[in-house]
Scaffold this motif. Sequence first.
Motif, short mmCIF file in Angstrom:
data_model
loop_
_atom_site.label_atom_id
_atom_site.label_comp_id
_atom_site.label_asym_id
_atom_site.label_seq_id
_atom_site.Cartn_x
_atom_site.Cartn_y
_atom_site.Cartn_z
N ASP A 15 0.83 -1.21 0.00
CA ASP A 15 0.00 0.00 0.00
C ASP A 15 0.87 1.26 0.00
O ASP A 15 0.55 2.25 -0.69
N LEU A 16 1.95 1.23 0.77
CA LEU A 16 2.87 2.38 0.79
C LEU A 16 3.52 2.58 -0.58
O LEU A 16 3.70 3.72 -1.03
N GLN A 17 3.87 1.50 -1.23
CA GLN A 17 4.50 1.61 -2.55
C GLN A 17 3.52 2.20 -3.57
O GLN A 17 3.90 3.05 -4.38
N LYS A 18 2.27 1.77 -3.50
CA LYS A 18 1.25 2.33 -4.41
C LYS A 18 1.07 3.82 -4.13
O LYS A 18 1.01 4.64 -5.06
N TRP A 19 1.01 4.19 -2.84
CA TRP A 19 0.90 5.61 -2.48
C TRP A 19 2.10 6.39 -3.02
O TRP A 19 1.95 7.49 -3.58
N GLU A 22 2.05 6.96 -6.84
CA GLU A 22 0.97 7.84 -7.30
C GLU A 22 1.10 9.26 -6.76
O GLU A 22 0.26 10.12 -7.06
N ASN A 23 2.17 9.52 -5.98
CA ASN A 23 2.35 10.81 -5.32
C ASN A 23 3.19 11.74 -6.21
O ASN A 23 4.35 11.45 -6.52
N GLU A 47 1.25 6.92 8.68
CA GLU A 47 1.19 8.35 8.37
C GLU A 47 2.53 9.04 8.65
O GLU A 47 2.96 9.91 7.88
N LYS A 50 4.86 8.20 5.79
CA LYS A 50 4.62 9.02 4.61
C LYS A 50 5.23 10.42 4.78
O LYS A 50 5.82 10.97 3.84
N GLU A 54 8.26 12.10 2.40
CA GLU A 54 8.12 13.36 1.67
C GLU A 54 9.20 14.36 2.08
O GLU A 54 9.73 15.10 1.24
#
Length: 271
Positions: A15-19, A22-23, A47, A50, A54
């Motif tokens: 899920d983190l990789q998909k996020w 797509e970021n 969270e 993430k 960033e």
Amino acid sequence: MEFIGDSDQEKIIDDLQKWFEENDKLPKKINRLLLTRFYYCMFKDVEETKNLIEINYAMRQRAPTIFITRDPTDEDTQNSAAYADMVLLPGMTPDNCRVSLLYINNPDPKMMHHAQDIKAYFMVTDYRFSMPDMITSEGKALLAEGEIKIIDMKHFTLKHIPRLSIWALRTTIKYLQEAYPVRIKSIHIVNCPPYMNKIIAIVRPFISQRVFELIHFHTDDLERLYDHVPRQMLVEEHGGQAGKISDYKEELIQSVTDKREYLMDLDYWKV
């Protein structure tokens, strides 16, 4: 230490990789082990993971000459390798930390090119973070729970100080404090020179109190270092039993060179 491969955890990493992919604030790709390190660093809080990711890539974009535009086979990197050794010591400490060593091997200050030396340093860390810290006898990959850094100042002289780049120094410290994907447990400055206070005066304004409290200063007596890192993990130059620095240097240089395509692929680093 953390075992890699738990099914529930792998779903979170998926899920983190998909996020990530797509970021728009992030590059196109991320090494899965590096992504896992971010997750472990933030105590498996998604969270917070993430947020750290960033921050990490935002800092990289602001300093591309250190973090993005690089080549482990170019002249700058070879010059840095001739001036200083960065090696990863074998095994893990009793509290499951990996130990890295930075050793200035040439006392000639003209060999020092601070910004390019920092670039080479972070190339090694980016290589390291794409690889497991240990493989068990059963073939399971392990990641350390933290990192201990040893910096040997034996050949650092007063003539080196004017060659420091304040920009590179500030960038390095800010990245280690705010964006590093591994928890730093302690930093050991060994063979401190008598003028260490002059060096501290330069770097102290950039170091948070929290991180400054992790730093231990050692002169020629390394007994306190052995409280943190067992002798069997340390090199002979520091009273250890793990061989000489040179035993690890060439192997690490070759390993980083083998990762050249990954380290230079902008899809992993540039937004």
